[in-house]
Design a protein around this motif. Sequence first.
Motif, PDB file in Angstrom:
ATOM      1  N   TYR A 130       0.649  -1.238  -0.188  1.00 34.42           N
ATOM      2  CA  TYR A 130      -0.015  -0.053  -0.030  1.00 34.42           C
ATOM      3  C   TYR A 130       0.670   1.259  -0.011  1.00 34.42           C
ATOM      4  N   GLU A 131       0.300   2.300  -0.112  1.00 35.62           N
ATOM      5  CA  GLU A 131       0.758   3.740  -0.055  1.00 35.62           C
ATOM      6  C   GLU A 131       1.581   4.207   1.247  1.00 35.62           C
ATOM      7  N   GLY A 132       1.411   3.558   2.381  1.00 31.66           N
ATOM      8  CA  GLY A 132       2.392   3.787   3.607  1.00 31.66           C
ATOM      9  C   GLY A 132       1.474   4.873   4.364  1.00 31.66           C
ATOM     10  N   ARG A 133       1.869   4.617   5.691  1.00 31.88           N
ATOM     11  CA  ARG A 133       1.601   5.942   6.651  1.00 31.88           C
ATOM     12  C   ARG A 133       0.085   5.824   7.193  1.00 31.88           C
ATOM     13  N   SER A 134      -0.323   4.599   7.209  1.00 33.20           N
ATOM     14  CA  SER A 134      -1.653   4.232   7.754  1.00 33.20           C
ATOM     15  C   SER A 134      -1.537   3.924   9.356  1.00 33.20           C
ATOM     16  N   ASN A 142       2.343  -6.052   7.015  1.00 37.54           N
ATOM     17  CA  ASN A 142       3.334  -7.266   6.432  1.00 37.54           C
ATOM     18  C   ASN A 142       3.442  -6.848   4.921  1.00 37.54           C
ATOM     19  N   GLY A 143       3.002  -5.972   4.123  1.00 38.34           N
ATOM     20  CA  GLY A 143       3.173  -5.844   2.808  1.00 38.34           C
ATOM     21  C   GLY A 143       4.143  -4.851   2.676  1.00 38.34           C
ATOM     22  N   TRP A 144       4.610  -4.537   1.463  1.00 42.85           N
ATOM     23  CA  TRP A 144       5.514  -3.474   1.213  1.00 42.85           C
ATOM     24  C   TRP A 144       5.007  -2.023   1.197  1.00 42.85           C
ATOM     25  N   VAL A 145       5.674  -0.927   1.244  1.00 44.78           N
ATOM     26  CA  VAL A 145       5.343   0.478   1.051  1.00 44.78           C
ATOM     27  C   VAL A 145       6.367   1.067   0.233  1.00 44.78           C
ATOM     28  N   PRO A 146       5.905   2.416  -0.222  1.00 44.25           N
ATOM     29  CA  PRO A 146       6.701   3.017  -1.612  1.00 44.25           C
ATOM     30  C   PRO A 146       8.131   3.001  -1.433  1.00 44.25           C
ATOM     31  N   GLU A 147       8.529   3.344  -0.064  1.00 43.41           N
ATOM     32  CA  GLU A 147      10.090   3.270   0.273  1.00 43.41           C
ATOM     33  C   GLU A 147      10.898   1.928  -0.247  1.00 43.41           C
ATOM     34  N   GLN A 148      10.126   0.916  -0.085  1.00 46.03           N
ATOM     35  CA  GLN A 148      10.611  -0.421  -0.212  1.00 46.03           C
ATOM     36  C   GLN A 148      10.522  -0.703  -1.776  1.00 46.03           C
ATOM     37  N   ALA A 160      19.120   2.945 -17.534  1.00 46.76           N
ATOM     38  CA  ALA A 160      19.201   2.647 -18.743  1.00 46.76           C
ATOM     39  C   ALA A 160      19.146   4.219 -19.639  1.00 46.76           C
ATOM     40  N   GLY A 161      19.015   5.246 -18.981  1.00 46.99           N
ATOM     41  CA  GLY A 161      18.833   6.431 -19.853  1.00 46.99           C
ATOM     42  C   GLY A 161      17.629   7.464 -19.737  1.00 46.99           C
ATOM     43  N   ALA A 162      16.603   7.009 -19.089  1.00 47.77           N
ATOM     44  CA  ALA A 162      15.364   7.483 -18.958  1.00 47.77           C
ATOM     45  C   ALA A 162      15.466   8.578 -17.991  1.00 47.77           C
ATOM     46  N   LYS A 163      14.972   9.859 -18.522  1.00 52.93           N
ATOM     47  CA  LYS A 163      15.150  10.978 -17.529  1.00 52.93           C
ATOM     48  C   LYS A 163      13.363  11.518 -17.561  1.00 52.93           C
ATOM     49  N   LYS A 164      12.780  11.413 -18.491  1.00 51.98           N
ATOM     50  CA  LYS A 164      11.362  11.892 -18.604  1.00 51.98           C
ATOM     51  C   LYS A 164      10.437  10.837 -18.149  1.00 51.98           C
ATOM     52  N   PHE A 165       9.562  10.867 -17.296  1.00 50.04           N
ATOM     53  CA  PHE A 165       8.396  10.019 -16.892  1.00 50.04           C
ATOM     54  C   PHE A 165       7.267  10.516 -16.973  1.00 50.04           C
ATOM     55  N   PHE A 166       6.247   9.636 -17.433  1.00 49.56           N
ATOM     56  CA  PHE A 166       4.733   9.571 -17.169  1.00 49.56           C
ATOM     57  C   PHE A 166       4.331   8.851 -16.037  1.00 49.56           C
ATOM     58  N   LEU A 167       3.357   9.463 -15.409  1.00 47.03           N
ATOM     59  CA  LEU A 167       2.805   8.828 -14.295  1.00 47.03           C
ATOM     60  C   LEU A 167       1.229   8.695 -14.493  1.00 47.03           C
ATOM     61  N   VAL A 168       0.948   7.227 -14.176  1.00 44.39           N
ATOM     62  CA  VAL A 168      -0.722   6.934 -14.553  1.00 44.39           C
ATOM     63  C   VAL A 168      -1.171   6.290 -13.269  1.00 44.39           C
ATOM     64  N   GLY A 169      -2.449   6.674 -12.678  1.00 45.17           N
ATOM     65  CA  GLY A 169      -2.990   6.012 -11.611  1.00 45.17           C
ATOM     66  C   GLY A 169      -4.411   5.979 -11.377  1.00 45.17           C
ATOM     67  N   SER A 170      -4.802   5.147 -10.481  1.00 44.81           N
ATOM     68  CA  SER A 170      -6.372   5.117 -10.143  1.00 44.81           C
ATOM     69  C   SER A 170      -6.434   6.097  -9.159  1.00 44.81           C
ATOM     70  N   ASP A 171      -7.631   6.664  -9.331  1.00 43.61           N
ATOM     71  CA  ASP A 171      -7.825   7.949  -8.455  1.00 43.61           C
ATOM     72  C   ASP A 171      -8.342   7.676  -7.002  1.00 43.61           C
ATOM     73  N   TYR A 172      -7.665   7.131  -6.243  1.00 39.64           N
ATOM     74  CA  TYR A 172      -7.790   6.705  -4.905  1.00 39.64           C
ATOM     75  C   TYR A 172      -6.638   6.669  -4.059  1.00 39.64           C
ATOM     76  N   ALA A 173      -6.742   6.314  -2.688  1.00 35.92           N
ATOM     77  CA  ALA A 173      -5.401   6.560  -1.920  1.00 35.92           C
ATOM     78  C   ALA A 173      -4.338   5.936  -2.376  1.00 35.92           C
ATOM     79  N   PHE A 174      -4.382   4.840  -2.786  1.00 40.72           N
ATOM     80  CA  PHE A 174      -3.128   4.000  -3.210  1.00 40.72           C
ATOM     81  C   PHE A 174      -2.707   4.533  -4.585  1.00 40.72           C
ATOM     82  N   GLY A 175      -3.090   4.863  -5.373  1.00 43.75           N
ATOM     83  CA  GLY A 175      -2.876   5.459  -6.635  1.00 43.75           C
ATOM     84  C   GLY A 175      -2.079   6.622  -6.572  1.00 43.75           C
ATOM     85  N   ARG A 176      -2.696   7.787  -5.907  1.00 42.86           N
ATOM     86  CA  ARG A 176      -2.084   8.962  -5.787  1.00 42.86           C
ATOM     87  C   ARG A 176      -0.890   8.811  -4.706  1.00 42.86           C
TER      88      ARG A 176
END
Length: 386
Positions: A130-134, A142-148, A160-176
């Motif tokens: 999950y997204e952490g800090r609950s 006992n699942g992972w968080v973003p830091e992990q 591998a050389g990528a510098k420009k990132f596009f982010l896509v998510g579901s609009d709820y607590a985990f996605g954001r």
Amino acid sequence: MKRTFAALLATVGTAGLLAGAALAQEGEPIVIGIPVGLSGANSVVAPSVVQSAELAVEEINAQGGVLGRPLELKIADDASGAAGAQAAFDSLVFDSKVDAIITMEVSSARNAGLPIVEEGNVPYIYSSFYEGRSCSPNLFVNGWVPEQQVPPVVDQFMAAGAKKFFLVGSDYAFGRGMLEFTRKYVTDNGGEIVGEEYLPLESSDWTAIISNLRASGAEALISSTSGGAPNVTLIKQLRAAGIDLPYGNLAVDEGTAATLGADSAGIIISASYVTGIDSAENKTFLEAMQAKFGADLRTPNDLSVPQYEAIWLYKAAVEKAGSTETAAVLAALPEVSFTGPRGTIAMSKQHHAPMTMYLGEIQADGSVKVVSSFKDVDPGEQCPDL
């Protein structure tokens, strides 16, 4: 006799599931409540979670139960959302009077259920990444968080050389929540976010977002959706649109990848569990799952295996406490560990667990090729005030 998930759905609303009935322990059963998304977005992964829980209870009861008492599962459909979770938690905690809640859920369901757990004062082990800090005195994770999970994916793409990132998510607590961390990690390490877009959890048409992705000049894509139906629709539509950017998916599990086949090939994941972990404990677990469920087995994955281990962790805590009394169990939970398919897990860091993480690439058959591993990754500062 084969047990189908349809049969499970037909029975969970009444009597729950009793495992290990062949061994008669003395005393009242210790009842574990599992509110889980049997319907809705999580219905793709819920069957594997239920199977893992059933195996854990069967094994524990075959060894004599916990403090001489059998474990029993009581399963309720949370419909993969907040409203369903409120009803499911209320029923389990106040009507069924379960001794503990142990489950994988979407973040909105967890957030809706947590106040009910606190009011009813029962232990709650959240077995999902999950997204952490609950944070709550009653909640352990006992699942992972973003830091992990996030850094290995971003580091791989940047190397591998990528510098420009596009982010896509579901609009709820985990996605954001996951993409908030990802955005900061990318920019802190010299990268650029060229797009960040979200789709409502119940929606399935990613066309506009994919069009914006194509026009963005992105060099890598990272997505954070619900780990069920939204993930499936996004991956299928990306492939149909011919998107072939380096793609890191923060929510796809190995079971879902297997159902997608070639559509998931090449996706980079970071997980605390893959079926290819080469350990005696994992091999024993996989053999036991196959023996129990046969052709009905759902692929064990990074959402179902923590459920199996969480039930064993609860057993260890109850035995250390010498009681199912909530205060005693909550005091014991950060002091116990269990060595299972993922290695040794202990929820000892602010109610969270350090764990080994695996960076993997999904193959055309849905299996995961491990690229690298990172031992005992710290979850960081999650709940310092507990």
